[in-house]
Write a protein that holds these residues in place. Sequence first.
Motif, short mmCIF file in Angstrom:
data_model
loop_
_atom_site.label_atom_id
_atom_site.label_comp_id
_atom_site.label_asym_id
_atom_site.label_seq_id
_atom_site.Cartn_x
_atom_site.Cartn_y
_atom_site.Cartn_z
N GLY A 26 26.04 99.40 74.86
CA GLY A 26 24.95 99.86 74.02
C GLY A 26 23.64 100.01 74.75
N ALA A 27 22.59 99.51 74.14
CA ALA A 27 21.24 99.60 74.70
C ALA A 27 20.42 98.43 74.20
CB ALA A 27 20.58 100.91 74.30
N LEU A 39 23.18 99.67 78.44
CA LEU A 39 24.11 98.61 78.81
C LEU A 39 25.50 99.18 79.03
CD1 LEU A 39 22.93 95.99 76.18
CD2 LEU A 39 22.36 96.03 78.61
N THR A 40 26.17 98.64 80.05
CA THR A 40 27.53 99.04 80.38
C THR A 40 28.30 97.79 80.78
OG1 THR A 40 26.70 101.15 81.24
CG2 THR A 40 28.94 100.56 81.82
N SER A 41 29.53 97.68 80.38
CA SER A 41 30.35 96.52 80.76
C SER A 41 30.49 96.43 82.28
CB SER A 41 31.75 96.65 80.15
OG SER A 41 31.68 96.51 78.76
N PRO A 42 30.49 95.19 82.82
CA PRO A 42 30.66 95.02 84.26
C PRO A 42 31.95 95.68 84.74
CG PRO A 42 30.15 92.92 83.21
CD PRO A 42 30.39 93.91 82.12
N GLY A 43 31.87 96.37 85.85
CA GLY A 43 33.04 97.00 86.44
C GLY A 43 33.41 98.35 85.86
N SER A 44 32.72 98.77 84.81
CA SER A 44 33.04 100.08 84.24
C SER A 44 32.27 101.16 84.99
CB SER A 44 32.70 100.13 82.75
OG SER A 44 31.30 100.19 82.57
N ASN A 50 24.10 95.23 82.87
CA ASN A 50 24.90 94.36 82.01
C ASN A 50 24.20 93.02 81.83
OD1 ASN A 50 25.95 92.48 84.15
ND2 ASN A 50 26.79 94.40 84.92
N PRO A 51 24.62 92.24 80.85
CA PRO A 51 23.94 90.97 80.58
C PRO A 51 23.91 90.03 81.78
CG PRO A 51 25.33 91.54 78.73
CD PRO A 51 25.64 92.53 79.82
#
Length: 143
Positions: A26-27, A39-44, A50-51
């Motif tokens: 998301g954002a 925001l983007t999931s780690p490794g994607s 990411n958080p």
Amino acid sequence: MENSNIPQPEKILYTGKTHTTGGREGASRSSDDKLNVKLTSPGSSGTGTNPEQLFAAGWSACFIGAMGIAAGKMNIKLPAETAVDTEVDLAVTAGEYSLQARLNISLPGLEPEVAKAIAAEAHKTCPYSKATRGNINVEITIL
């Protein structure tokens, strides 16, 4: 969840406010619009942060501030090149998600024992260190 064993603050110095949508895909933006990130999931393959990166950046900045206070109490000036490279791992522990961290501290020009003493005092007083103490594995290394 409220914990009555935790002392209540005497004074609130600042409140960071964010609005986040979409979770890891998301954002998030701050109420003053100074932070506005995708925001983007780690490794994607996404282009956002990411958080874990945000947490690492916040902890690094806070830790440098705490080292400045610790050094000041010792009548030592922190080197201009002071840096903290923080690594926050998203892991699985006993089948559940968890975090662990490594703070790699660079205090060029200071004697190793002095650098260790400053980092140890900062780890006692940094709010991020306090928040994680006893909850996650944290390794501190003087480079």
